[in-house]
Write a protein that holds these residues in place. Structure first.
Motif, PDB file in Angstrom:
ATOM      1  N   GLU A 198       0.823  -1.213   0.000  1.00 28.25           N
ATOM      2  CA  GLU A 198       0.000   0.000   0.000  1.00 28.25           C
ATOM      3  C   GLU A 198       0.861   1.268   0.000  1.00 28.25           C
ATOM      4  O   GLU A 198       0.498   2.274  -0.596  1.00 28.25           O
ATOM      5  N   GLN A 199       1.986   1.199   0.691  1.00 28.48           N
ATOM      6  CA  GLN A 199       2.922   2.331   0.701  1.00 28.48           C
ATOM      7  C   GLN A 199       4.195   1.881   0.009  1.00 28.48           C
ATOM      8  O   GLN A 199       4.965   1.080   0.535  1.00 28.48           O
ATOM      9  N   LEU A 200       4.420   2.438  -1.164  1.00 23.19           N
ATOM     10  CA  LEU A 200       5.565   2.031  -1.978  1.00 23.19           C
ATOM     11  C   LEU A 200       6.852   2.675  -1.505  1.00 23.19           C
ATOM     12  O   LEU A 200       7.940   2.134  -1.686  1.00 23.19           O
ATOM     13  N   GLN A 247       5.973  -1.858 -18.495  1.00 24.67           N
ATOM     14  CA  GLN A 247       7.126  -2.292 -17.708  1.00 24.67           C
ATOM     15  C   GLN A 247       8.084  -1.145 -17.404  1.00 24.67           C
ATOM     16  O   GLN A 247       8.730  -1.134 -16.354  1.00 24.67           O
ATOM     17  N   ASN A 248       8.197  -0.189 -18.326  1.00 23.74           N
ATOM     18  CA  ASN A 248       9.093   0.948 -18.100  1.00 23.74           C
ATOM     19  C   ASN A 248       8.451   2.032 -17.253  1.00 23.74           C
ATOM     20  O   ASN A 248       9.040   3.092 -17.048  1.00 23.74           O
ATOM     21  N   MET A 249       7.260   1.757 -16.764  1.00 27.94           N
ATOM     22  CA  MET A 249       6.563   2.714 -15.902  1.00 27.94           C
ATOM     23  C   MET A 249       6.141   2.000 -14.625  1.00 27.94           C
ATOM     24  O   MET A 249       6.596   0.901 -14.328  1.00 27.94           O
ATOM     25  N   PHE A 278      11.581   0.492  -9.844  1.00 25.87           N
ATOM     26  CA  PHE A 278      11.943   1.024  -8.532  1.00 25.87           C
ATOM     27  C   PHE A 278      12.029  -0.090  -7.491  1.00 25.87           C
ATOM     28  O   PHE A 278      12.899  -0.082  -6.617  1.00 25.87           O
ATOM     29  N   LEU A 279      11.134  -1.077  -7.590  1.00 25.10           N
ATOM     30  CA  LEU A 279      11.036  -2.093  -6.543  1.00 25.10           C
ATOM     31  C   LEU A 279      11.774  -3.388  -6.840  1.00 25.10           C
ATOM     32  O   LEU A 279      12.086  -4.154  -5.916  1.00 25.10           O
ATOM     33  N   ALA A 280      12.047  -3.656  -8.096  1.00 26.06           N
ATOM     34  CA  ALA A 280      12.537  -4.988  -8.467  1.00 26.06           C
ATOM     35  C   ALA A 280      13.743  -5.427  -7.644  1.00 26.06           C
ATOM     36  O   ALA A 280      13.746  -6.528  -7.060  1.00 26.06           O
TER      37      ALA A 280
END
Length: 938
Positions: free
Chosen positions: A854-856, A885-887, A892-894
């Motif tokens: 919920e909070q990235l 995929q580029n958005m 950021f998370l991977a």
């Protein structure tokens, strides 16, 4: 005469009324007056080169409308009465006198305008000694024509050129006219004032020369050539006691900023010099810091006995005019804090502009448009343009399509005072007029100080490369202090010894401050606690505790929920609500309350805001159509269907509540977000929210996001709790109504600078809003708000979710699958969760767990690891998102997720794309179905 008078015009009627108006404007109706004034102003407007209309002559009246009236200029006007020509002369100077004013300090040759020659106005040399009078000038006093012309030129064409005849309100227009025509020349004969002005000029010049000598090779964006700015600022300050001004909120770009800090805000010279040190590390900034000519400062000045004025200079990046809306928001917040929300006369916004940026940057027009709007007005702003007559290396002819850089201000009919920068006494008068005008009418006013730039864009530039002729002239041009000294020396206001003493004292002050700084830097004079206190005294820095995932109690009591629900479902007895609105809003909400749920997104929002209001926390919500909500979901303002009287349920909760201010903004993202951001900084106890009509449109405010919201705490230690509501989600609405560019916000995230959330339940939204106020620190909050989920049956919450819960950064799978049987874990965020949930249920896939982030950012990694730990037997871990995929959040998370979970992740989502979303609903559905299926099958 009614407004349809033009439908019945004929030649004789126009001729007759025109002659009456020329003799006595009061003798015809307001419609005719406006018509004739507008016509004369239009036909008399000069072109850039000072010529009249394109054919070389003023447009005759007979060419404008079917009429036999005499021409206004040239041979035609000679046929009118002498008295009429005298009235035309007065009107011409009031309208066009500025076009021949002595404004440019680099050019002694008078400007010319053919429309102001004797011939054009119907006179000859022989008429100059004729005794004349005008009932509209000098109370009809008789004088020779040459005396009248000289008087008019002294008023309108000397070192102040005023533009005000474009103001349509006659009361305002006549007020400016009367102030100009009856201004006293006291300042030209007041010795103490002249000596004080000289001292300020010397201090400004010596400050720049000192920095140039001691810190060669350093950028400082000097004020050299524009020192009259300091004099004008001091005049505004000295006018404050007379007009009841207690605070000034300032914004300016970098040119002259250090000089303004030292000589107007009186920032200690030692602090200024210390910032030039190669080893300087700012004590007042915990992050990256910023260059010295971007920093803010605040101080208290004492312009009169028993009268203090607090001055707040906002920090500003190099995006020049980007600070304008921020200052306006800060000023409005200060006005509310001082209880000055009716007249708004205690807090003065003051913006200092460069000429090229003032006309060149669109945010200026956006801010002008805000100036009189209910949710954004600050009671008028004093604008001062430091007109260097060049932008970077671009001359006016290449940089604007208007005669003046200030023509943009005419969009709100602001009076404009053009001032020769080498007449500091004229700058004083213009500043006094401007301050009085602002206080009298609550409207914007502009001072345009014509000056020059002695150096290039910065001190490392060589301006002669691009303007050799101009800078050859500037290099030999005398200093303003020398010019002014010679002028007042002739009047006996200052002696040679006094001039020498002023310069000596100024230099000694600079040398002493530098010596103290060097002593501390080399260790011979260690820094004391009093030094540190002194250094932070004027800093705008606010220090906060570090970010924490510690849970915050944001639940409300059942009694509070009942109080809120009752108020939200009730209107006054005689208030007539549209039948449809009554059914879908009041009656439906009442039933939800009685049944204990399910509460949808907008209901949860109303409960969050209402509960804060009951806790005496004020709330501001601003955005395009925010009162209704883009999707007709909010309906915070209810209208009587007969009278359109407004009723706001959230402002009728109880006697002791705080106030909700919700405003429909103009179609602006840049200025409005900047305004609300500025408001949030100076009113920290308020929940301040800005909402995009669609999240896609937020990119119109990217400068505010990049330069202020994401980085201000790191650069300037300036926290904000602004909330950005950005409708986001892929529902087949095309590339302009799908993506709030989540990836851009995440890319800006570092050092716990802001919070980015993509929520899935109304209760989560409720708690995250309340958390924003109930924590002991402030961080911007970016929320990807939903569209289709606003009324989705699955995206709802129960009463106990508000009374016995809190915000959760990570949500485990509510279906609670047996961890031993889970072979696949899907991580996701936002709306796609419900698509995944439906697919799992339809296909009976009990071996898959779905975890929602919920909070990235800031990512609660420890919580995620705890939730994932039972699923260690899972064969696959997948990240699923709607965005290409580029958005979205994938890039950021991977790597973070792979590190946290100690295993690689698979990707399920749209393929990389240049556009945010497909324009076809059919293609969208195909893509959505595939990415959801991929999440379970990859």
């Amino acid at each position: 005469m009614n407004s349809s008078f033009t439908a019945r015009w004929n030649e004789a009627l126009i001729d007759d009324n025109y002659e009456l108006w020329r003799k006595d404007p009061q003798s015809v109706g307001a419609d005719w007056t406006a018509f004739f004034e507008g016509f004369e102003l239009g036909c008399a407007k000069p072109q850039k080169n000072g010529a009249s209309a394109p054919n070389g002559d003023a447009v005759p009246f007979s060419d404008a409308v079917p009429s036999t009236a005499d021409n206004l200029t040239g041979t035609g006007i000679a046929n009118t009465s002498f008295e009429t020509r005298i009235e035309g002369l007065v009107y011409a100077y009031r309208t066009l006198g500025h076009s021949i004013a002595k404004l440019d300090p680099l050019h002694d040759k008078p400007r010319e305008n053919p429309l102001l020659t004797l011939k054009e106005m119907g006179f000859t040399e022989a008429d100059l000694d004729t005794m004349v009078s005008s009932r509209f000038f000098r109370d009809g006093r008789k004088m020779k024509l040459r005396e009248m012309i000289a008087d008019l030129e002294n008023i309108y064409s000397d070192t102040i050129g005023a533009e005000f005849m474009h103001i349509q309100n006659p009361r305002i227009r006549n007020w400016v006219r009367d102030r100009l025509e009856n201004r006293s020349d006291w300042v030209k004969h007041d010795g103490p004032v002249q000596k004080d002005v000289l001292r300020k000029l010397v201090k400004a010049e010596e400050f720049e020369r000192f920095l140039h000598t001691k810190y060669q090779g350093n950028k400082r964006f000097s004020l050299e050539g524009g020192e009259a700015l300091i004099v004008a600022l001091e005049a505004v300050l000295k006018s404050c006691p007379k007009h009841g001004i207690k605070e000034i909120v300032m914004g300016m770009a970098h040119r002259g900023r250090l000089n303004v800090l030292a000589n107007f805000l009186h920032k200690p010279l030692g602090l200024v010099f210390n910032e030039f040190s190669e080893n300087y590390v700012p004590d007042s900034v915990a992050g990256s810091g910023d260059v010295k000519y971007h920093l803010g400062y605040q101080t208290t000045r004492h312009p009169a006995e028993n009268w203090d004025v607090d001055i707040h200079l906002a920090a500003n990046p190099s995006h020049l005019e980007a600070v304008d809306p921020v200052v306006e928001g800060k000023a409005r917040a200060r006005q509310r804090i001082l209880g000055d929300t009716e007249t708004r006369k205690k807090v003065l916004p003051l913006l200092v502009h460069g000429d090229a940026a003032f006309i060149g940057q669109g945010v200026v027009a956006e801010v002008f448009n805000l100036s009189q709007l209910p949710g954004y007005s600050t009671g008028g702003t004093v604008h001062i343009v430091v007109n260097n007559q060049i932008g970077f290396t671009t001359l006016p002819k290449d940089g604007r399509s208007t005669e003046y850089c200030t023509d943009i201000a005419k969009m709100i009919e602001a009076p404009i005072f053009h001032v020769n920068g080498e007449d500091p006494l004229a700058a004083i008068q213009a500043a006094e007029f401007a301050t009085e005008y602002r206080q009298e009418f609550g409207r914007d006013v502009v001072i345009d100080i014509y000056c020059y730039r002695r150096n290039g864009h910065n001190e490392l530039d060589e301006p002669a490369f691009t303007q050799p002729d101009l800078y050859r002239q500037i290099s030999t041009h005398p200093l303003l202090s020398d010019i002014f000294t010679e002028e007042i020396h002739k009047l006996g206001a200052v002696s040679d010894d006094e001039v020498a003493a002023i310069k000596s004292e100024t230099l000694a002050e600079l040398e002493t401050a530098l010596a103290e700084v060097k002593a501390k830097q080399n260790g011979s004079a260690p820094k004391t606690p009093s030094d540190e206190k002194r250094e932070l005294a004027g800093s705008t820095a606010i220090f906060q505790p570090p970010y924490s995932h510690e849970p915050i109690n944001t639940a409300i009591t059942g009694a509070t929920l009942e109080q809120l629900a009752a108020a939200l479902t009730t209107v006054p007895e005689n208030f007539r609500v549209l039948t449809k609105l009554k059914r879908i809003l009041l009656e439906r909400r009442k039933k939800v309350w009685q049944d204990g749920g399910p509460y949808d997104w907008s209901y949860a929002e109303a409960l969050a805001l209402g509960s804060l209001l009951l806790e005496k926390t004020p709330v501001r919500l601003s955005g395009q159509d925010s009162r209704r909500g883009t999707f007709s979901q909010r309906l915070s303002v209810i209208y009587d269907e007969t009278t359109r009287e407004r009723y706001i349920p959230l402002n009728n909760l109880g006697a002791e509540q705080a106030k909700l201010c919700v405003y429909n903004s103009p179609l602006s993202e840049y200025a409005v977000l900047g305004f609300d951001y500025g408001y949030s900084m100076d009113f920290p106890s308020m929940l301040c929210m800005w909402e995009a009509q669609f999240g896609d449109f937020v990119n119109g405010a990217q400068i505010i996001i990049d330069q202020f919201i994401a980085s201000a705490e790191s650069k300037w230690q300036r926290p904000s709790s602004i909330v950005m509501l950005l409708p986001h989600g892929y529902e087949g609405q095309g590339p302009e109504h799908s993506s709030a560019r989540l990836e851009r916000f995440l890319q800006l995230c570092a050092e716990e600078n802001m919070q980015v959330c993509n929520l899935t339940t109304p209760a989560q939204y409720f708690h995250v809003l309340r958390r924003q106020i109930h924590r002991g620190y402030r961080k911007p909050l970016v929320i990807m708000t939903p569209k289709s989920l606003l009324r989705a049956e699955a995206a709802v919450s129960k009463a106990e979710d508000f009374t016995n819960s809190r915000f959760y950064e990570i949500l485990d799978d509510p279906s609670k699958p047996d961890p031993k049987k889970v072979e696949r874990v899907i991580l996701c965020s936002g709306k796609v969760y419900y698509d995944l949930q439906n697919y799992r249920a339809q296909n009976g896939l009990g071996d898959t767990a779905i975890i929602r982030i919920e909070q990235l950012y800031p990512l609660y990694g420890e919580k995620l690891k705890r939730i994932y730990k039972p699923y260690t037997k899972a064969k696959s871990v997948v990240w699923c998102q709607e965005e290409p995929q580029n958005m979205g959040a994938w890039f950021f998370l991977a790597y973070q997720l792979a590190d946290l979970l100690e295993r690689p992740l698979k990707y399920a989502g749209r393929v990389p794309s240049a556009s945010t979303a497909a324009g076809s609903v059919t293609v969208h559905k195909q893509q959505q179905a595939k990415l959801v299926k991929d999440a379970f099958t990859l």
